[in-house]
Design a protein around this motif. Sequence first.
Motif, PDB file in Angstrom:
ATOM      1  N   PHE A 158       0.842  -1.191   0.000  1.00 32.53           N
ATOM      2  CA  PHE A 158       0.000   0.000   0.000  1.00 32.53           C
ATOM      3  C   PHE A 158       0.876   1.239   0.000  1.00 32.53           C
ATOM      4  O   PHE A 158       1.842   1.317   0.756  1.00 32.53           O
ATOM      5  CB  PHE A 158      -0.901   0.033   1.238  1.00 32.53           C
ATOM      6  N   THR A 159       0.490   2.206  -0.830  1.00 36.78           N
ATOM      7  CA  THR A 159       1.212   3.476  -0.884  1.00 36.78           C
ATOM      8  C   THR A 159       0.212   4.617  -0.791  1.00 36.78           C
ATOM      9  O   THR A 159      -0.769   4.641  -1.537  1.00 36.78           O
ATOM     10  CB  THR A 159       2.008   3.601  -2.194  1.00 36.78           C
ATOM     11  N   ILE A 160       0.495   5.560   0.090  1.00 37.57           N
ATOM     12  CA  ILE A 160      -0.375   6.717   0.251  1.00 37.57           C
ATOM     13  C   ILE A 160       0.367   7.968  -0.182  1.00 37.57           C
ATOM     14  O   ILE A 160       1.573   8.095   0.035  1.00 37.57           O
ATOM     15  CB  ILE A 160      -0.858   6.854   1.721  1.00 37.57           C
ATOM     16  N   TRP A 161      -0.339   8.879  -0.797  1.00 36.59           N
ATOM     17  CA  TRP A 161       0.245  10.189  -1.106  1.00 36.59           C
ATOM     18  C   TRP A 161      -0.850  11.235  -1.149  1.00 36.59           C
ATOM     19  O   TRP A 161      -2.022  10.938  -1.351  1.00 36.59           O
ATOM     20  CB  TRP A 161       1.043  10.164  -2.409  1.00 36.59           C
ATOM     21  N   LYS A 162      -0.390  12.484  -1.021  1.00 35.67           N
ATOM     22  CA  LYS A 162      -1.299  13.617  -0.868  1.00 35.67           C
ATOM     23  C   LYS A 162      -0.957  14.637  -1.944  1.00 35.67           C
ATOM     24  O   LYS A 162       0.209  14.995  -2.118  1.00 35.67           O
ATOM     25  CB  LYS A 162      -1.093  14.207   0.520  1.00 35.67           C
ATOM     26  N   ASP A 163      -1.941  15.062  -2.666  1.00 36.78           N
ATOM     27  CA  ASP A 163      -1.749  16.059  -3.718  1.00 36.78           C
ATOM     28  C   ASP A 163      -2.459  17.336  -3.299  1.00 36.78           C
ATOM     29  O   ASP A 163      -3.667  17.447  -3.457  1.00 36.78           O
ATOM     30  CB  ASP A 163      -2.293  15.524  -5.043  1.00 36.78           C
ATOM     31  N   ASN A 164      -1.704  18.265  -2.766  1.00 37.41           N
ATOM     32  CA  ASN A 164      -2.329  19.489  -2.267  1.00 37.41           C
ATOM     33  C   ASN A 164      -2.934  20.325  -3.389  1.00 37.41           C
ATOM     34  O   ASN A 164      -3.922  21.016  -3.190  1.00 37.41           O
ATOM     35  CB  ASN A 164      -1.303  20.314  -1.481  1.00 37.41           C
ATOM     36  N   ALA A 165      -2.345  20.245  -4.569  1.00 34.08           N
ATOM     37  CA  ALA A 165      -2.863  21.036  -5.686  1.00 34.08           C
ATOM     38  C   ALA A 165      -4.244  20.541  -6.098  1.00 34.08           C
ATOM     39  O   ALA A 165      -5.117  21.330  -6.463  1.00 34.08           O
ATOM     40  CB  ALA A 165      -1.896  20.981  -6.853  1.00 34.08           C
ATOM     41  N   LYS A 166      -4.443  19.217  -6.031  1.00 33.44           N
ATOM     42  CA  LYS A 166      -5.714  18.653  -6.463  1.00 33.44           C
ATOM     43  C   LYS A 166      -6.637  18.361  -5.284  1.00 33.44           C
ATOM     44  O   LYS A 166      -7.718  17.843  -5.466  1.00 33.44           O
ATOM     45  CB  LYS A 166      -5.474  17.369  -7.251  1.00 33.44           C
ATOM     46  N   THR A 167      -6.169  18.657  -4.087  1.00 32.22           N
ATOM     47  CA  THR A 167      -6.934  18.394  -2.851  1.00 32.22           C
ATOM     48  C   THR A 167      -7.439  16.965  -2.796  1.00 32.22           C
ATOM     49  O   THR A 167      -8.621  16.721  -2.532  1.00 32.22           O
ATOM     50  CB  THR A 167      -8.091  19.391  -2.671  1.00 32.22           C
ATOM     51  N   THR A 168      -6.535  16.045  -3.077  1.00 31.90           N
ATOM     52  CA  THR A 168      -6.889  14.636  -2.990  1.00 31.90           C
ATOM     53  C   THR A 168      -5.817  13.873  -2.212  1.00 31.90           C
ATOM     54  O   THR A 168      -4.648  14.275  -2.174  1.00 31.90           O
ATOM     55  CB  THR A 168      -7.023  13.986  -4.374  1.00 31.90           C
ATOM     56  N   VAL A 169      -6.242  12.784  -1.621  1.00 39.01           N
ATOM     57  CA  VAL A 169      -5.311  11.841  -1.034  1.00 39.01           C
ATOM     58  C   VAL A 169      -5.631  10.486  -1.648  1.00 39.01           C
ATOM     59  O   VAL A 169      -6.800  10.131  -1.811  1.00 39.01           O
ATOM     60  CB  VAL A 169      -5.405  11.803   0.503  1.00 39.01           C
ATOM     61  N   SER A 170      -4.600   9.779  -2.056  1.00 45.28           N
ATOM     62  CA  SER A 170      -4.803   8.527  -2.769  1.00 45.28           C
ATOM     63  C   SER A 170      -4.123   7.373  -2.051  1.00 45.28           C
ATOM     64  O   SER A 170      -3.174   7.568  -1.286  1.00 45.28           O
ATOM     65  CB  SER A 170      -4.259   8.649  -4.191  1.00 45.28           C
ATOM     66  N   LEU A 171      -4.625   6.189  -2.345  1.00 41.82           N
ATOM     67  CA  LEU A 171      -4.061   4.959  -1.786  1.00 41.82           C
ATOM     68  C   LEU A 171      -3.934   3.948  -2.912  1.00 41.82           C
ATOM     69  O   LEU A 171      -4.934   3.529  -3.481  1.00 41.82           O
ATOM     70  CB  LEU A 171      -4.958   4.409  -0.682  1.00 41.82           C
ATOM     71  N   GLU A 172      -2.703   3.597  -3.231  1.00 40.77           N
ATOM     72  CA  GLU A 172      -2.439   2.586  -4.239  1.00 40.77           C
ATOM     73  C   GLU A 172      -2.288   1.252  -3.528  1.00 40.77           C
ATOM     74  O   GLU A 172      -1.494   1.122  -2.581  1.00 40.77           O
ATOM     75  CB  GLU A 172      -1.161   2.923  -5.005  1.00 40.77           C
ATOM     76  N   ILE A 173      -3.054   0.264  -3.995  1.00 37.09           N
ATOM     77  CA  ILE A 173      -3.030  -1.059  -3.373  1.00 37.09           C
ATOM     78  C   ILE A 173      -2.576  -2.064  -4.420  1.00 37.09           C
ATOM     79  O   ILE A 173      -3.223  -2.211  -5.462  1.00 37.09           O
ATOM     80  CB  ILE A 173      -4.411  -1.464  -2.841  1.00 37.09           C
ATOM     81  N   ASN A 174      -1.505  -2.747  -4.150  1.00 33.34           N
ATOM     82  CA  ASN A 174      -0.975  -3.743  -5.075  1.00 33.34           C
ATOM     83  C   ASN A 174      -1.079  -5.150  -4.476  1.00 33.34           C
ATOM     84  O   ASN A 174      -1.216  -5.315  -3.268  1.00 33.34           O
ATOM     85  CB  ASN A 174       0.488  -3.428  -5.402  1.00 33.34           C
ATOM     86  N   SER A 175      -1.017  -6.126  -5.356  1.00 34.00           N
ATOM     87  CA  SER A 175      -1.025  -7.534  -4.935  1.00 34.00           C
ATOM     88  C   SER A 175      -2.153  -7.814  -3.940  1.00 34.00           C
ATOM     89  O   SER A 175      -1.936  -8.337  -2.845  1.00 34.00           O
ATOM     90  CB  SER A 175       0.327  -7.903  -4.303  1.00 34.00           C
ATOM     91  N   LEU A 176      -3.360  -7.463  -4.350  1.00 37.40           N
ATOM     92  CA  LEU A 176      -4.504  -7.595  -3.452  1.00 37.40           C
ATOM     93  C   LEU A 176      -4.721  -9.029  -3.004  1.00 37.40           C
ATOM     94  O   LEU A 176      -4.544  -9.980  -3.779  1.00 37.40           O
ATOM     95  CB  LEU A 176      -5.757  -7.048  -4.132  1.00 37.40           C
ATOM     96  N   LYS A 177      -5.118  -9.158  -1.741  1.00 36.34           N
ATOM     97  CA  LYS A 177      -5.385 -10.447  -1.123  1.00 36.34           C
ATOM     98  C   LYS A 177      -6.830 -10.489  -0.643  1.00 36.34           C
ATOM     99  O   LYS A 177      -7.425  -9.441  -0.394  1.00 36.34           O
ATOM    100  CB  LYS A 177      -4.461 -10.653   0.077  1.00 36.34           C
ATOM    101  N   PRO A 178      -7.388 -11.682  -0.468  1.00 38.04           N
ATOM    102  CA  PRO A 178      -8.772 -11.755   0.037  1.00 38.04           C
ATOM    103  C   PRO A 178      -8.948 -11.030   1.367  1.00 38.04           C
ATOM    104  O   PRO A 178     -10.006 -10.445   1.613  1.00 38.04           O
ATOM    105  CB  PRO A 178      -8.987 -13.262   0.185  1.00 38.04           C
ATOM    106  N   GLU A 179      -7.921 -11.039   2.208  1.00 39.66           N
ATOM    107  CA  GLU A 179      -8.020 -10.374   3.509  1.00 39.66           C
ATOM    108  C   GLU A 179      -8.012  -8.850   3.415  1.00 39.66           C
ATOM    109  O   GLU A 179      -8.192  -8.165   4.417  1.00 39.66           O
ATOM    110  CB  GLU A 179      -6.900 -10.833   4.449  1.00 39.66           C
ATOM    111  N   ASP A 180      -7.811  -8.317   2.213  1.00 40.78           N
ATOM    112  CA  ASP A 180      -7.920  -6.866   2.008  1.00 40.78           C
ATOM    113  C   ASP A 180      -9.365  -6.436   1.800  1.00 40.78           C
ATOM    114  O   ASP A 180      -9.652  -5.234   1.733  1.00 40.78           O
ATOM    115  CB  ASP A 180      -7.093  -6.432   0.802  1.00 40.78           C
ATOM    116  N   THR A 181     -10.268  -7.397   1.692  1.00 39.69           N
ATOM    117  CA  THR A 181     -11.678  -7.078   1.515  1.00 39.69           C
ATOM    118  C   THR A 181     -12.197  -6.314   2.732  1.00 39.69           C
ATOM    119  O   THR A 181     -12.082  -6.774   3.866  1.00 39.69           O
ATOM    120  CB  THR A 181     -12.497  -8.363   1.322  1.00 39.69           C
TER     121      THR A 181
END
Length: 128
Positions: free
Chosen positions: A68-91
């Motif tokens: 999981f990677t989180i980042w914040k874009d102040n210009a776009k007023t968004t915060v995002s979460l990139e999730i890789n290699s998803l597992k059933p326990e991420d549900t």
Amino acid sequence: QVQLVESGGGLVQVGDSLRLSCAVSGRTFSRYAMGWFRQASGKEREFVAGVSWTGGSTSSAESVKGRFTIWKDNAKTTVSLEINSLKPEDTAVYYCAARTSYSGSTTVYLRADDYQYWGQGTQVTVSS
């Protein structure tokens, strides 16, 4: 009043990647530290990842570190979460959260009680 709206959830397969986004409105976005939490059915809400006011400091839970990677874009007023290699326990339902923070602060907040504002959540379901 601060409003947070999550998007990007859905039904995915094991091993897939997904990007969640949280749009923040209402006040100056850059004055907030942000976080992502998740709550699986029948379980308590848990911290997933957080980012500081500056956007330069991040932290993630041990269970998702490296995926999981989180980042914040102040210009776009968004915060995002990139999730890789998803597992059933991420549900889970994934929630975006925000709290006011000090100017220049590099503190990342890990507890749900630290946050003042919450989104409605977005469902992520990982199918095997």
